[in-house]
Scaffold this motif. Structure first.
Motif, PDB file in Angstrom:
ATOM      1  N   ASN A  37       0.860  -1.178   0.000  1.00 45.62           N
ATOM      2  CA  ASN A  37       0.000   0.000   0.000  1.00 45.62           C
ATOM      3  C   ASN A  37       0.903   1.237   0.000  1.00 45.62           C
ATOM      4  N   GLU A  38       1.069   1.839  -1.171  1.00 46.65           N
ATOM      5  CA  GLU A  38       1.966   2.983  -1.305  1.00 46.65           C
ATOM      6  C   GLU A  38       1.561   4.131  -0.390  1.00 46.65           C
ATOM      7  N   HIS A  39       0.284   4.425  -0.325  1.00 50.29           N
ATOM      8  CA  HIS A  39      -0.203   5.520   0.519  1.00 50.29           C
ATOM      9  C   HIS A  39       0.187   5.292   1.980  1.00 50.29           C
ATOM     10  N   LEU A  40      -0.077   4.109   2.472  1.00 48.86           N
ATOM     11  CA  LEU A  40       0.231   3.798   3.865  1.00 48.86           C
ATOM     12  C   LEU A  40       1.729   3.895   4.135  1.00 48.86           C
ATOM     13  N   LEU A  41       2.544   3.372   3.241  1.00 52.11           N
ATOM     14  CA  LEU A  41       3.988   3.408   3.464  1.00 52.11           C
ATOM     15  C   LEU A  41       4.557   4.815   3.376  1.00 52.11           C
ATOM     16  N   ARG A  42       4.025   5.641   2.480  1.00 48.42           N
ATOM     17  CA  ARG A  42       4.495   7.034   2.420  1.00 48.42           C
ATOM     18  C   ARG A  42       4.067   7.793   3.680  1.00 48.42           C
ATOM     19  N   ASP A  43       2.852   7.553   4.164  1.00 48.03           N
ATOM     20  CA  ASP A  43       2.411   8.183   5.416  1.00 48.03           C
ATOM     21  C   ASP A  43       3.273   7.716   6.587  1.00 48.03           C
ATOM     22  N   PHE A  44       3.561   6.426   6.646  1.00 46.02           N
ATOM     23  CA  PHE A  44       4.414   5.866   7.684  1.00 46.02           C
ATOM     24  C   PHE A  44       5.790   6.535   7.649  1.00 46.02           C
ATOM     25  N   GLY A  45       6.331   6.696   6.444  1.00 45.54           N
ATOM     26  CA  GLY A  45       7.626   7.353   6.303  1.00 45.54           C
ATOM     27  C   GLY A  45       7.602   8.789   6.766  1.00 45.54           C
ATOM     28  N   SER A  46       6.557   9.513   6.375  1.00 42.88           N
ATOM     29  CA  SER A  46       6.428  10.917   6.785  1.00 42.88           C
ATOM     30  C   SER A  46       6.324  11.045   8.297  1.00 42.88           C
ATOM     31  N   LEU A  47       5.554  10.177   8.925  1.00 39.87           N
ATOM     32  CA  LEU A  47       5.408  10.227  10.387  1.00 39.87           C
ATOM     33  C   LEU A  47       6.717   9.881  11.094  1.00 39.87           C
ATOM     34  N   ASN A  48       7.459   8.935  10.544  1.00 39.57           N
ATOM     35  CA  ASN A  48       8.771   8.621  11.116  1.00 39.57           C
ATOM     36  C   ASN A  48       9.711   9.813  11.000  1.00 39.57           C
ATOM     37  N   LEU A  49       9.672  10.504   9.874  1.00 46.13           N
ATOM     38  CA  LEU A  49      10.517  11.695   9.705  1.00 46.13           C
ATOM     39  C   LEU A  49      10.068  12.823  10.629  1.00 46.13           C
TER      40      LEU A  49
END
Length: 144
Positions: free
Chosen positions: A48-60
């Motif tokens: 799920n690209e959306h979920l992984l990009r959101d996960f990445g943004s939150l980690n950053l």
């Protein structure tokens, strides 16, 4: 460098690597985290690209807060950063403890050790947080 500052910097680095990888290369992160031979995220399809990009943004975002804590060494900011880290890390650990059966023994051990580690580190750092009015290793007196 103090133990507290080093621990905060380590947690920030972890968040930067995981967050940057997930945000900038979500398919690669899904397919290869933590390594091409140990694909922990791919154990949980579908991609799920959306979920992984959101996960990445939150980690950053968490990385940014940790970096501010490292730079300022301000008591309340350090505490907020560490508690925020735990708010993520504890449920993450609990989820994975209940979802190990599909992994090899090596992956189970690696998964549990790494996730327990990132819960124990902030727990160990919280008591090192400077007290109100206490000088920090940078020589700057924290704001009360």
């Amino acid at each position: 460098m103090s133990t507290l500052r080093a621990g905060l910097a380590f947690l920030a680095l972890v968040q930067a690597v995981v967050g940057g990888w997930s945000l900038l290369g979500p398919q690669n992160f899904y397919d290869n985290f933590p390594s091409p031979t140990n694909r922990w995220v791919a154990y949980f399809p579908p991609f799920n690209e959306h979920l992984l990009r959101d996960f990445g943004s939150l980690n950053l975002a968490l990385c940014a807060v940790l970096v501010f804590a490292v730079v300022t060494m301000e008591r309340r900011l350090i505490q907020a950063a560490l508690v925020g880290y735990l708010v993520f890390a504890v449920p993450h650990l609990i989820f994975h403890l209940g979802h190990l059966s599909h992994m090899t023994l090596v992956d189970q051990v690696g998964n549990v050790v790494s996730l327990v580690g990132v819960v124990l580190i902030p727990l160990a750092l919280l008591p090192l947080t400077p007290r109100v009015g206490q000088n920090i290793d940078s020589g700057v007196k924290p704001v009360m």
